[in-house]
Design a protein around this motif. Structure first.
Motif, PDB file in Angstrom:
ATOM      1  N   UNK A  79      -1.110   4.910   9.304  1.00  0.00           N
ATOM      2  CA  UNK A  79      -1.706   4.658   7.982  1.00  0.00           C
ATOM      3  C   UNK A  79      -1.505   3.202   7.608  1.00  0.00           C
ATOM      4  N   UNK A  80      -2.585   2.536   7.269  1.00  0.00           N
ATOM      5  CA  UNK A  80      -2.484   1.185   6.706  1.00  0.00           C
ATOM      6  C   UNK A  80      -2.876   1.279   5.231  1.00  0.00           C
ATOM      7  N   UNK A  81      -1.942   0.866   4.375  1.00  0.00           N
ATOM      8  CA  UNK A  81      -2.132   0.892   2.921  1.00  0.00           C
ATOM      9  C   UNK A  81      -2.470  -0.533   2.495  1.00  0.00           C
ATOM     10  N   UNK A  82      -3.733  -0.758   2.169  1.00  0.00           N
ATOM     11  CA  UNK A  82      -4.208  -2.126   1.970  1.00  0.00           C
ATOM     12  C   UNK A  82      -4.714  -2.356   0.555  1.00  0.00           C
ATOM     13  N   UNK A  83      -4.632  -3.611   0.121  1.00  0.00           N
ATOM     14  CA  UNK A  83      -5.284  -4.040  -1.111  1.00  0.00           C
ATOM     15  C   UNK A  83      -6.411  -4.995  -0.755  1.00  0.00           C
ATOM     16  N   UNK A  84      -7.208  -5.327  -1.754  1.00  0.00           N
ATOM     17  CA  UNK A  84      -8.303  -6.287  -1.551  1.00  0.00           C
ATOM     18  C   UNK A  84      -8.278  -7.291  -2.695  1.00  0.00           C
ATOM     19  N   UNK A  85      -8.469  -8.562  -2.385  1.00  0.00           N
ATOM     20  CA  UNK A  85      -8.543  -9.575  -3.428  1.00  0.00           C
ATOM     21  C   UNK A  85      -9.924  -9.616  -4.067  1.00  0.00           C
ATOM     22  N   UNK A  86     -10.060 -10.285  -5.207  1.00  0.00           N
ATOM     23  CA  UNK A  86     -11.360 -10.377  -5.888  1.00  0.00           C
ATOM     24  C   UNK A  86     -12.434 -11.030  -5.018  1.00  0.00           C
TER      25      UNK A  86
END
Ligand SMILES: O=C(O)[C@H](O)[C@@H](O)[C@H](O)[C@H](O)COP(=O)(O)O
Length: 268
Positions: A159-166
């Motif tokens: 599992x990769x738990x990722x965020x994303x920038x604007x």
């Protein structure tokens, strides 16, 4: 279509991309904890280990429900192995460190064996830290802690738990930067990150795209334009945002969003 209450909206049913839209960040956090705990149980049973990859940013706060009952006691934390999809090249006790962020908000509150938390070597240069982290991953593949993708020849994290920038960046893979085209390395480095601090190491797309599961956790109106570009029906092949280049070879990709983040989408 957005739903009321805590129930998420799932579209793309049947495909391996899912879009979940929550009324609030609180509802998202509850669902993300359940999702992560279920995958932890699945992989611990199937392979005796659960490899979880963290990003920095708001993701860590979104994981907070895992540090509370029932998950604090029900999750088999001894099976967890924790990695970073990207890390800033700063000392581990520096305010910019993704390790420090995760430690303070998550890792210090759950009983994962410290030897199973793979922080970067903060005594090295960016280049050295990337080499060192890649060597660490290769060793863990040899030990069987981390799986390999037969399809891609790259490591396959559970599992990769990722965020994303604007701007649509994920990990430290930024729009228009040559690193988005890296095809050989597992881990590489950047010295001119447009988001400070400038020096970072990062997983490459072949590693991200070999994952079994990715949770893309994106909240707030500031991300709405990038979400719209990534999820609109009219996909163009040129000028892709990094988040659009996250296409799993053989895995399940789930967007965890709130209403603000999807506010520009036409067909919810
Ligand atoms: O080290 C980093 O900067 C992060 O890993 C980065 O990739 C982050 O995940 C996104 O920028 C989203 O961050 P927010 O969720 O805080 O917007």
């Amino acid at each position: 279509m957005a739903t009321g209450g805590a129930a998420p909206t799932a579209s793309d049913a049947g495909s391996k991309k899912k879009l979940l839209i929550f009324d609030s960040e609180e509802d998202l956090a509850v669902s993300l904890a359940k999702y992560t705990a279920e995958l932890s149980e699945k992989f611990a049973a199937e392979r005796g280990a659960f490899t979880a990859v963290l990003s920095g940013g708001s993701l860590i706060e979104a994981l907070r429900k895992l540090t509370e009952p029932p998950y604090l006691d029900s999750v088999d934390w001894s099976k967890w192995h924790v990695f970073w999809v990207d890390e800033r090249v700063v000392p581990k006790d520096h305010v910019d460190s993704n390790y420090k962020l995760a430690y303070d908000g998550f890792l210090s509150k759950v009983p994962i064996p410290p030897g199973q938390v793979y922080a970067i070597n903060d005594a090295l240069s960016a280049e050295g830290a990337a080499d060192d982290y890649e060597a660490c991953l290769k060793q863990l593949v040899k030990n069987g802690v981390t799986s390999m993708s037969a399809a891609t020849g790259f490591p396959r994290f559970d599992l990769q738990l990722l965020g994303m920038g604007p701007d649509g960046h994920i990990a430290s893979l930024f729009p228009g930067h040559p690193l988005v085209n890296e095809k050989e390395r597992w881990v590489t480095y950047i010295k001119d990150s447009p988001k400070p601090p400038p020096e970072r190491i990062t997983f490459t797309f072949p590693v991200i795209n070999s994952s079994a599961y990715v949770a893309m956790v994106v909240t707030g109106a500031g991300k709405a334009a990038a979400v719209q570009k990534a999820l609109s029906d009219k996909q163009t092949s040129s000028d892709l945002l990094p988040v659009e280049m996250a296409v799993l070879q053989d895995g399940e990709f789930t967007w965890f969003t709130d209403k603000a983040a999807v506010s520009l989408l036409q067909n919810k």
